[in-house]
Design an enzyme around this catalytic site. Structure first.
Site, PDB file in Angstrom:
ATOM      1  N   PRO A  84       2.055   3.683  14.960  1.00 51.11           N
ATOM      2  CA  PRO A  84       2.246   5.043  15.396  1.00 51.11           C
ATOM      3  C   PRO A  84       1.422   6.034  14.629  1.00 51.11           C
ATOM      4  O   PRO A  84       1.527   6.169  13.419  1.00 51.11           O
ATOM      5  CB  PRO A  84       3.704   5.277  15.038  1.00 51.11           C
ATOM      6  CG  PRO A  84       3.905   4.410  13.829  1.00 51.11           C
ATOM      7  CD  PRO A  84       2.765   3.478  13.732  1.00 51.11           C
ATOM      8  N   GLU A  85       0.647   6.769  15.356  1.00 49.11           N
ATOM      9  CA  GLU A  85       0.142   8.016  14.821  1.00 49.11           C
ATOM     10  C   GLU A  85       0.923   9.097  15.541  1.00 49.11           C
ATOM     11  O   GLU A  85       1.857   8.796  16.281  1.00 49.11           O
ATOM     12  CB  GLU A  85      -1.371   8.127  15.036  1.00 49.11           C
ATOM     13  CG  GLU A  85      -2.107   7.040  14.255  1.00 49.11           C
ATOM     14  CD  GLU A  85      -3.612   7.177  14.294  1.00 49.11           C
ATOM     15  OE1 GLU A  85      -4.110   8.312  14.286  1.00 49.11           O
ATOM     16  OE2 GLU A  85      -4.289   6.156  14.344  1.00 49.11           O
ATOM     17  N   HIS A 145      13.560  -9.414  14.184  1.00 53.04           N
ATOM     18  CA  HIS A 145      12.854  -8.145  13.974  1.00 53.04           C
ATOM     19  C   HIS A 145      13.506  -6.949  14.645  1.00 53.04           C
ATOM     20  O   HIS A 145      12.991  -5.838  14.556  1.00 53.04           O
ATOM     21  CB  HIS A 145      11.388  -8.213  14.422  1.00 53.04           C
ATOM     22  CG  HIS A 145      10.624  -9.289  13.751  1.00 53.04           C
ATOM     23  ND1 HIS A 145       9.835 -10.196  14.438  1.00 53.04           N
ATOM     24  CD2 HIS A 145      10.545  -9.638  12.459  1.00 53.04           C
ATOM     25  CE1 HIS A 145       9.307 -11.039  13.579  1.00 53.04           C
ATOM     26  NE2 HIS A 145       9.718 -10.725  12.371  1.00 53.04           N
ATOM     27  N   ARG A 191       6.723  -5.595  10.817  1.00 56.75           N
ATOM     28  CA  ARG A 191       6.215  -5.564   9.438  1.00 56.75           C
ATOM     29  C   ARG A 191       7.140  -4.865   8.440  1.00 56.75           C
ATOM     30  O   ARG A 191       6.900  -4.911   7.246  1.00 56.75           O
ATOM     31  CB  ARG A 191       4.820  -4.936   9.420  1.00 56.75           C
ATOM     32  CG  ARG A 191       3.821  -5.793  10.176  1.00 56.75           C
ATOM     33  CD  ARG A 191       2.459  -5.183  10.184  1.00 56.75           C
ATOM     34  NE  ARG A 191       1.846  -5.198   8.869  1.00 56.75           N
ATOM     35  CZ  ARG A 191       0.676  -4.629   8.601  1.00 56.75           C
ATOM     36  NH1 ARG A 191       0.020  -3.991   9.544  1.00 56.75           N
ATOM     37  NH2 ARG A 191       0.176  -4.690   7.397  1.00 56.75           N
TER      38      ARG A 191
END
Length: 273
Positions: free
Chosen positions: A2-3, A93, A112
DNA sequence: CTGGTGACCTGGCTGC
DNA sequence: TGCAGCCAGGTCACCA
């Protein structure tokens, strides 16, 4: 993922589904994100409701009704939020769920685990992670003059400069590369040597790049999807990012690829000076 | 203060 | 097919 555009797209996607509904439970399956999810998050949320949701930089901030506090969410590199009424049983996850009284669930997935979920009972803007953030690139306090003044006497390369969240929030690796190409500025150029006129072009380039990416629903490189699991369509608009060795869309010469601060940088040595 | 690097974590891809 | 090594949307903590 994400930006800023991806976070903005995610926020839009979840807002309607989570606001003004009673929270029945918070289920944490793995608290080990960048920082541990507070052990009392469950009691903090239970029987409360979110009255507003907004974005600050790449943080999503959810405010509880009746000044009961706020939740800060960061998506890190691979975090995703989904809102749905019919979710499958959680798999690997899928670290936490917030369940609402109408049967909907807000679910966080993060391969991650660089993301975060934190809480505060005070004004979230005073939170340590929020209070020192620079201006919003799509807000009123961001322009060429601001960047020019901030950059004087800095030897830092311009790409690192615009990716510093104390200078301006929300510009990550993709959009830093793209905005510098649009403005015709070489990513390695020392910030302090860039003229005011060039900074005007750069601030415009950042704003335009981010706006267009938001309109396209963000950039899906690999696995980014929005709150309804749809991809973003800005990837086909990328002029330099991930195109090292390919031809410049403007002059047709080969794009250069280098590394800066351990991140991929791609630029055109003809069009960017 | 400034700028550079390592650290966190998992999975996918490349090349031997 | 196996496996080591590198890379990925972020950014904080620490070092010189």
């Amino acid at each position: 993922m994400p930006e800023l555009p991806e976070v903005e797209t995610t926020l839009k996607g979840i807002s309607r589904g989570i606001l003004h509904k009673k929270i029945t439970s918070f289920v944490c399956r793995d608290k080990k994100l960048r920082w541990p999810i507070p052990a009392d998050m469950s009691s903090f949320l239970k029987n409360q409701s979110f009255e507003s949701a907004y974005r600050r930089g790449k943080y999503i901030i959810l405010n509880l009704a009746n000044k009961k506090g706020s939740v800060l969410i960061h998506l890190g590199m691979s975090g995703k939020l989904r809102i749905s009424k019919k979710l499958n049983p959680p798999v690997k996850h899928e670290h936490w769920d917030i369940n609402f009284t109408d049967g909907w669930t807000l679910r966080y997935t993060d391969i991650r685990k660089f993301g975060a979920m934190l809480k505060t009972r005070k004004d979230p803007n005073d939170h340590k992670l929020i209070k020192n953030l620079g201006p919003e690139p799509l807000g009123n306090n961001f322009n060429g003059d601001y960047l020019f003044k901030k950059s004087r006497k800095k030897s830092l390369p311009i790409k690192n400069f615009i990716m510093d969240s104390k200078i301006v929030v929300g510009v990550g690796n993709i959009y830093a590369n793209e905005a510098l190409f649009m403005a015709g500025i070489r990513p390695t150029k020392k910030s302090g040597l860039i003229s005011k006129v060039k900074f005007e072009e750069l601030s415009h380039a950042i704003i335009i790049t981010l706006r267009e990416a938001i309109e396209a629903g963000g950039t899906t490189l690999k696995d980014y999807t929005n709150a309804e699991e749809a991809p973003g369509y800005f990837k086909k608009e990328l002029k330099v990012y991930d195109r090292g060795g390919e031809n410049c869309v403007r002059c047709n010469k080969k794009l250069k690829e280098i590394r800066q601060a351990n991140r991929q940088t791609v630029y055109c040595s003809t069009c960017q000076n």
